[in-house]
Design a protein around this motif. Structure first.
Motif: not given
Length: 317
Positions: A65, A87, A165-166, A198-200
């Motif tokens: 990420t 990820g 992902e988080d 996004n992933e975060r």
């Protein structure tokens, strides 16, 4: 009353070499002409995948990420520290596909209509058909467990419980609420793209670039996106959605209600078609029988997706 040809009667269940007993019409001089029926069509499906080539037996991918937002911090304070998160992993193994035909030397010698040579060229069409069906199957079965694969996060290609992902952020969705294709339902999908995280969990807006529909929805799609005025009312409103997306009509989609929206195919687009071996052809006489010629087609590929944030699917209504 016309009768079926001998070739038609005998060929359906025959597997093996192309011999005179199977295709007597090619040797029968009473026919004015014997021709083959070929269908010429470009492959539609691969335009919806990012194609990559590999020499590996399998392809394994992963991501990390990005970082989060900066924190308010004075120079005399300790520097705030952030760390990227790992990820999801995804592994894809291209599978081999093959097909062959066998032709006796006698058939090659006595082929008065030139059809044996065409039968060999027809073999080149089989990989194209196979690619079309396999690529369409990714979308046709992308809503449930019948799908060809799970995405890197372990979910269906189109799913409403995708983990971030988080893990502290919960889930996100690329599955639209089931609804018919209308200006309103498309607008919902468009705004969902604009709300992509996004992933975060940071906002990463995407734009809706392409609408994929079965033939049954082509009229609806073109009415929505090509009409000058707004549809569904008697007012002289402009059509906000006119020209917003490219309309791709995919004949191989099996659900007449389902529709799909794609973001631009850039570096973020992760629905991929992995070529290990592109379609290729070889021919040779059999080692134990030089009077039988074999022609074979072969290829190796697989589809997969790490994170399908650039795709949104709707089962329709």
């Amino acid at each position: 009353m016309p009768t079926a040809s001998t070739a038609s009667n005998k060929a359906q269940g025959f597997i093996g070499a192309i011999v005179s007993e199977q295709f007597p019409d090619l040797l029968d001089t009473s026919f004015q002409k014997v021709y083959s029926r070929t269908w010429k069509r470009e492959i539609q499906g691969l335009s919806h995948f990012k194609q990559e080539s590999t020499s590996r037996n399998s392809v394994k991918e992963s991501t990390i990420t990005g970082l989060g937002l900066m924190q308010r911090s004075d120079d005399e304070d300790n520097l705030p520290l952030d760390t990227p998160l790992p990820g999801f992993d995804n592994e894809v193994t291209p599978l081999d596909y093959r097909l062959s035909i066998r032709i006796t030397e006698r058939m090659r010698e006595t082929d008065q209509w030139g059809q044996i040579g065409k039968l060999q060229s027809m073999l080149a069409r089989s990989p194209l058909d196979s690619i079309e069906y396999h690529s369409a199957d990714v979308f046709n079965t992308g809503f449930d467990s019948t799908g060809q694969f799970l995405a890197g996060d372990g979910m269906y290609l189109f799913d409403d419980e995708r983990p971030f992902e988080d893990a502290s952020l919960g889930n996100w969705s690329n599955l639209e609420s089931a609804s018919a294709l209308t200006p309103t339902s498309f607008e919902t999908a468009r705004l969902n793209f604009r709300s992509t995280l996004n992933e975060r969990g940071l906002l990463r807006p995407l734009t809706a670039a392409k609408l994929i529909v079965p033939p049954a929805l082509e009229k609806t799609a073109r009415t929505i996106f090509e009409s000058t005025g707004s549809t569904g009312n008697n007012h002289n409103d402009i059509n906000f959605h006119k020209g917003q997306v490219q309309i791709d009509v995919w004949d191989y989609l099996t659900d007449t209600n389902a529709w799909f929206v794609c973001a631009p195919m850039d570096e973020l687009f992760e629905l991929k078609w992995y070529w290990r071996v592109k379609p290729n052809f070889k021919g040779n006489a059999l080692s134990d029988n030089p009077d039988v010629y074999m022609q074979r087609a072969r290829m190796s590929f697989a589809a997969g997706c790490l994170r399908p944030h650039s795709l949104r699917g709707n089962v329709g209504a």
